[in-house]
Write a protein that holds these residues in place. Structure first.
Motif, PDB file in Angstrom:
ATOM      1  N   TYR A  86      -8.408   3.242   2.305  1.00 39.82           N
ATOM      2  CA  TYR A  86      -7.159   3.780   1.785  1.00 39.82           C
ATOM      3  C   TYR A  86      -7.042   3.582   0.279  1.00 39.82           C
ATOM      4  N   ASP A  87      -6.641   4.649  -0.421  1.00 35.84           N
ATOM      5  CA  ASP A  87      -6.451   4.522  -1.867  1.00 35.84           C
ATOM      6  C   ASP A  87      -5.071   5.026  -2.280  1.00 35.84           C
ATOM      7  N   HIS A  88      -4.080   4.855  -1.405  1.00 37.61           N
ATOM      8  CA  HIS A  88      -2.712   5.239  -1.754  1.00 37.61           C
ATOM      9  C   HIS A  88      -2.195   4.329  -2.864  1.00 37.61           C
ATOM     10  N   ASP A  89      -1.444   4.905  -3.772  1.00 38.38           N
ATOM     11  CA  ASP A  89      -0.937   4.135  -4.904  1.00 38.38           C
ATOM     12  C   ASP A  89      -0.143   2.915  -4.460  1.00 38.38           C
ATOM     13  N   ALA A  90       0.683   3.084  -3.451  1.00 39.96           N
ATOM     14  CA  ALA A  90       1.517   1.972  -2.997  1.00 39.96           C
ATOM     15  C   ALA A  90       0.660   0.821  -2.484  1.00 39.96           C
ATOM     16  N   ASP A  91      -0.441   1.136  -1.806  1.00 41.78           N
ATOM     17  CA  ASP A  91      -1.329   0.093  -1.307  1.00 41.78           C
ATOM     18  C   ASP A  91      -1.975  -0.670  -2.460  1.00 41.78           C
ATOM     19  N   ILE A  92      -2.369   0.059  -3.492  1.00 46.99           N
ATOM     20  CA  ILE A  92      -2.989  -0.586  -4.649  1.00 46.99           C
ATOM     21  C   ILE A  92      -2.009  -1.542  -5.308  1.00 46.99           C
ATOM     22  N   VAL A  93      -0.778  -1.076  -5.511  1.00 47.98           N
ATOM     23  CA  VAL A  93       0.245  -1.912  -6.144  1.00 47.98           C
ATOM     24  C   VAL A  93       0.504  -3.160  -5.309  1.00 47.98           C
ATOM     25  N   ARG A  94       0.669  -2.982  -3.985  1.00 44.64           N
ATOM     26  CA  ARG A  94       0.932  -4.126  -3.115  1.00 44.64           C
ATOM     27  C   ARG A  94      -0.210  -5.132  -3.164  1.00 44.64           C
ATOM     28  N   ALA A  95      -1.437  -4.647  -3.178  1.00 45.42           N
ATOM     29  CA  ALA A  95      -2.588  -5.541  -3.193  1.00 45.42           C
ATOM     30  C   ALA A  95      -2.651  -6.341  -4.491  1.00 45.42           C
ATOM     31  N   VAL A  96      -2.433  -5.655  -5.609  1.00 42.02           N
ATOM     32  CA  VAL A  96      -2.461  -6.332  -6.909  1.00 42.02           C
ATOM     33  C   VAL A  96      -1.327  -7.355  -7.004  1.00 42.02           C
ATOM     34  N   GLU A  97      -0.148  -6.971  -6.529  1.00 40.33           N
ATOM     35  CA  GLU A  97       0.990  -7.897  -6.555  1.00 40.33           C
ATOM     36  C   GLU A  97       0.740  -9.111  -5.660  1.00 40.33           C
TER      37      GLU A  97
END
Length: 208
Positions: A86-97
């Motif tokens: 998955y490369d959804h923007d929301a997933d990326i943000v959640r992972a980084v946070e």
């Protein structure tokens, strides 16, 4: 110095493939595999990996983001490298946070994955250039802040689930589902489920 790696993915075939790849690098040692977030949390203190290679979707139980948060909260935390479909923007943000050291999709070149594990072990942050651009664009763009739970509900809506089915899957009441939807509608400036799903897709939060 050899980097100790723990692989976390709910698909045995994927774990086997990743192990085979990592073992081609003499600087990496696969010390264990976990098929769930809970198993990863149980194994990490005993195996003491330097890097955890983590999928986002782990079937039933906690997801990769939650597992990442808990691993990173440990006294001597490992670096966590997200490797997912998955490369959804929301997933990326959640992972980084949550404290992830990096985020790659599974179609990345083998050498890119190997290099990313080494970089994570060195304390570096690894994001594919295309993901960095999208992430920065999203963070700079003003807009409503959809909560993780609201997003979870809307993802199920996008799959065609009714409120009762969503409530059952998330272990919440139908009234709570309706409350989450009402809050999401307000933030997105829409008045129905179809509009909400369309708005989130425009923002890259639900994928195509």
């Amino acid at each position: 110095m050899t980097v100790r790696v723990l692989i976390v993915d709910d698909h045995p075939v994927v774990r086997s493939g990743l192990r085979a790849l990592l073992e081609t690098d003499p600087g990496l040692e696969v010390v264990g595999e976990a098929g769930s977030g809970e198993q990863a949390l149980a194994l990490a203190p005993r195996l003491a990996p330097g890097v955890v290679l983590m999928d986002l979707r782990l079937g039933e139980g906690i997801d990769g983001v939650t597992a990442t948060e808990r691993l990173r909260a440990a006294a001597d935390p490992p670096a966590v490298m997200i490797l997912t479909t998955y490369d959804h923007d929301a997933d990326i943000v959640r992972a980084v946070e949550a404290g992830a050291a990096g985020y790659l999709v599974k179609d990345a070149a083998p050498q890119v994955i190997l290099d990313a594990v080494h970089a994570a072990a060195r304390g570096e942050t690894v994001l594919a250039p295309a993901l960095v651009h999208r992430l920065m664009t999203r963070m700079r763009r003003p807009g409503p802040r959809i909560t993780d739970r609201e997003l979870e509900v809307l993802r199920l809506v996008a799959q065609g689930r009714a409120n009762r089915a969503i409530a059952k899957e998330l272990f919440i009441s139908e009234a709570t589902v309706k409350t989450h939807l009402a809050h999401a509608f307000d933030k997105l400036g829409v008045d129905n489920r179809t509009g909400a799903v369309a708005a989130l897709r425009e923002q890259g939060l639900l994928g195509p």
